[in-house]
Design a protein around this motif. Structure first.
Motif, PDB file in Angstrom:
ATOM      1  N   LEU A  39       0.818  -1.211   0.000  1.00 29.86           N
ATOM      2  CA  LEU A  39       0.000   0.000   0.000  1.00 29.86           C
ATOM      3  C   LEU A  39       0.855   1.266   0.000  1.00 29.86           C
ATOM      4  N   ASP A  40       1.927   1.295   0.763  1.00 33.08           N
ATOM      5  CA  ASP A  40       2.782   2.486   0.794  1.00 33.08           C
ATOM      6  C   ASP A  40       3.405   2.765  -0.569  1.00 33.08           C
ATOM      7  N   ARG A  41       3.897   1.718  -1.218  1.00 31.55           N
ATOM      8  CA  ARG A  41       4.473   1.896  -2.559  1.00 31.55           C
ATOM      9  C   ARG A  41       3.409   2.366  -3.545  1.00 31.55           C
ATOM     10  N   ASP A  93      -7.899  -0.969   5.276  1.00 31.45           N
ATOM     11  CA  ASP A  93      -8.075   0.479   5.314  1.00 31.45           C
ATOM     12  C   ASP A  93      -7.338   1.101   4.132  1.00 31.45           C
ATOM     13  N   LEU A  94      -8.080   1.662   3.208  1.00 25.49           N
ATOM     14  CA  LEU A  94      -7.485   2.242   2.007  1.00 25.49           C
ATOM     15  C   LEU A  94      -7.436   3.767   2.065  1.00 25.49           C
ATOM     16  N   THR A  95      -7.683   4.345   3.226  1.00 22.69           N
ATOM     17  CA  THR A  95      -7.614   5.803   3.333  1.00 22.69           C
ATOM     18  C   THR A  95      -6.231   6.372   3.009  1.00 22.69           C
ATOM     19  N   GLY A 123     -21.872  -5.903  -9.351  1.00 22.70           N
ATOM     20  CA  GLY A 123     -21.485  -6.741  -8.226  1.00 22.70           C
ATOM     21  C   GLY A 123     -20.366  -6.096  -7.436  1.00 22.70           C
ATOM     22  N   ILE A 124     -20.215  -6.543  -6.194  1.00 28.40           N
ATOM     23  CA  ILE A 124     -19.228  -5.957  -5.299  1.00 28.40           C
ATOM     24  C   ILE A 124     -18.105  -6.949  -5.054  1.00 28.40           C
ATOM     25  N   GLY A 125     -16.900  -6.592  -5.486  1.00 29.24           N
ATOM     26  CA  GLY A 125     -15.723  -7.403  -5.218  1.00 29.24           C
ATOM     27  C   GLY A 125     -15.078  -6.978  -3.908  1.00 29.24           C
ATOM     28  N   ASP A 126     -14.044  -7.693  -3.506  1.00 32.21           N
ATOM     29  CA  ASP A 126     -13.369  -7.395  -2.248  1.00 32.21           C
ATOM     30  C   ASP A 126     -12.778  -5.987  -2.237  1.00 32.21           C
ATOM     31  N   ALA A 127     -12.108  -5.583  -3.314  1.00 36.14           N
ATOM     32  CA  ALA A 127     -11.522  -4.241  -3.361  1.00 36.14           C
ATOM     33  C   ALA A 127     -12.607  -3.168  -3.329  1.00 36.14           C
ATOM     34  N   ASP A 128     -13.726  -3.416  -4.002  1.00 34.56           N
ATOM     35  CA  ASP A 128     -14.856  -2.479  -3.961  1.00 34.56           C
ATOM     36  C   ASP A 128     -15.341  -2.292  -2.531  1.00 34.56           C
ATOM     37  N   ILE A 135     -14.418   5.004   2.533  1.00 32.49           N
ATOM     38  CA  ILE A 135     -14.865   6.321   2.062  1.00 32.49           C
ATOM     39  C   ILE A 135     -15.175   7.297   3.195  1.00 32.49           C
ATOM     40  N   PRO A 136     -15.968   6.943   4.206  1.00 30.34           N
ATOM     41  CA  PRO A 136     -16.272   7.947   5.238  1.00 30.34           C
ATOM     42  C   PRO A 136     -15.027   8.533   5.896  1.00 30.34           C
ATOM     43  N   GLN A 137     -14.081   7.687   6.272  1.00 35.74           N
ATOM     44  CA  GLN A 137     -12.852   8.167   6.909  1.00 35.74           C
ATOM     45  C   GLN A 137     -12.010   8.959   5.911  1.00 35.74           C
ATOM     46  N   ALA A 138     -11.964   8.502   4.674  1.00 37.99           N
ATOM     47  CA  ALA A 138     -11.195   9.204   3.645  1.00 37.99           C
ATOM     48  C   ALA A 138     -11.732  10.620   3.436  1.00 37.99           C
ATOM     49  N   LEU A 139     -13.040  10.764   3.374  1.00 37.27           N
ATOM     50  CA  LEU A 139     -13.628  12.085   3.150  1.00 37.27           C
ATOM     51  C   LEU A 139     -13.519  12.975   4.385  1.00 37.27           C
ATOM     52  N   ALA A 140     -13.501  12.355   5.556  1.00 37.07           N
ATOM     53  CA  ALA A 140     -13.384  13.128   6.798  1.00 37.07           C
ATOM     54  C   ALA A 140     -11.961  13.631   7.036  1.00 37.07           C
TER      55      ALA A 140
END
Length: 189
Positions: A39-41, A93-95, A123-128, A135-140
């Motif tokens: 994730l960092d890279r 956590d993708l924030t 459909g919803i995959g794992d990454a989705d 999203i909520p934490q990312a936008l906050a």
């Protein structure tokens, strides 16, 4: 095609008296080469790619404003939906990706950066799921990042599971930014 003095006067009147402006210009940036299992890279690749690709956006917009005399209110970048590249890593956590996008937007001097998003009409995959939950934490915790979840299309119909997740996302984003007039929910489509 020659522009007449009357047309110039009419345009000037629209700008001065009727507040004519160009609301937004948007540059699309593909993140498809930025995926990484670390994730960092991935965040570093995203930041570097966006800042390099869009480095002249604000300058170009300002040149257009001067050339045509019409203000451009917002300069914006839209990136590949993050869920498409987040499949490379397993982090829940993708924030941090949203933070990398926000830093890129700040470095570029742009107003908005869209694309912390998922396309789940089929459909919803794992990454989705991980993007939607982030999203909520990312936008906050960002100031320029915008987000979306595409829950339906004419061909695929409506993904009702995704509608429920999107509704909860709006509620959570509003709660996390309640002290800021729930601005988090306003950056979500």
């Amino acid at each position: 095609m020659a522009i007449t003095p009357a047309e110039i006067a009419e345009t000037r009147g629209m700008v001065e008296e009727q507040n004519l402006d160009i609301r937004t210009i948007t540059m699309g940036v593909s993140l498809m080469g930025c995926g990484d299992e670390n994730l960092d890279r991935m965040c570093t690749k995203i930041y570097d790619h966006v800042t390099h690709t869009a480095e002249h956006l604000v300058e170009t917009a300002e040149n257009l404003e001067r050339e045509y005399g019409i203000p451009i209110v917002n300069k914006r970048v839209s990136v590949t939906p993050v869920a498409q590249i987040a499949a490379c890593c397993k982090d829940e956590d993708l924030t941090p990706i949203a933070h990398a996008l926000d830093r890129a937007a700040e470095t570029l001097g742009i107003d908005y950066l869209g694309g912390f998003s998922a396309l789940v009409q089929k459909g919803i995959g794992d990454a989705d799921r991980r993007v939607i939950q982030s999203i909520p934490q990312a936008l906050a915790t960002t100031s320029r990042v915008c987000s979306s979840v595409n829950v339906a299309s004419l061909r695929a119909g409506i993904n009702m599971d995704a509608v429920l997740m999107a509704a909860q996302t709006i509620i959570d984003a509003a709660k996390l930014t309640a002290d800021e007039d729930s601005v988090g929910a306003s950056k979500f489509v």
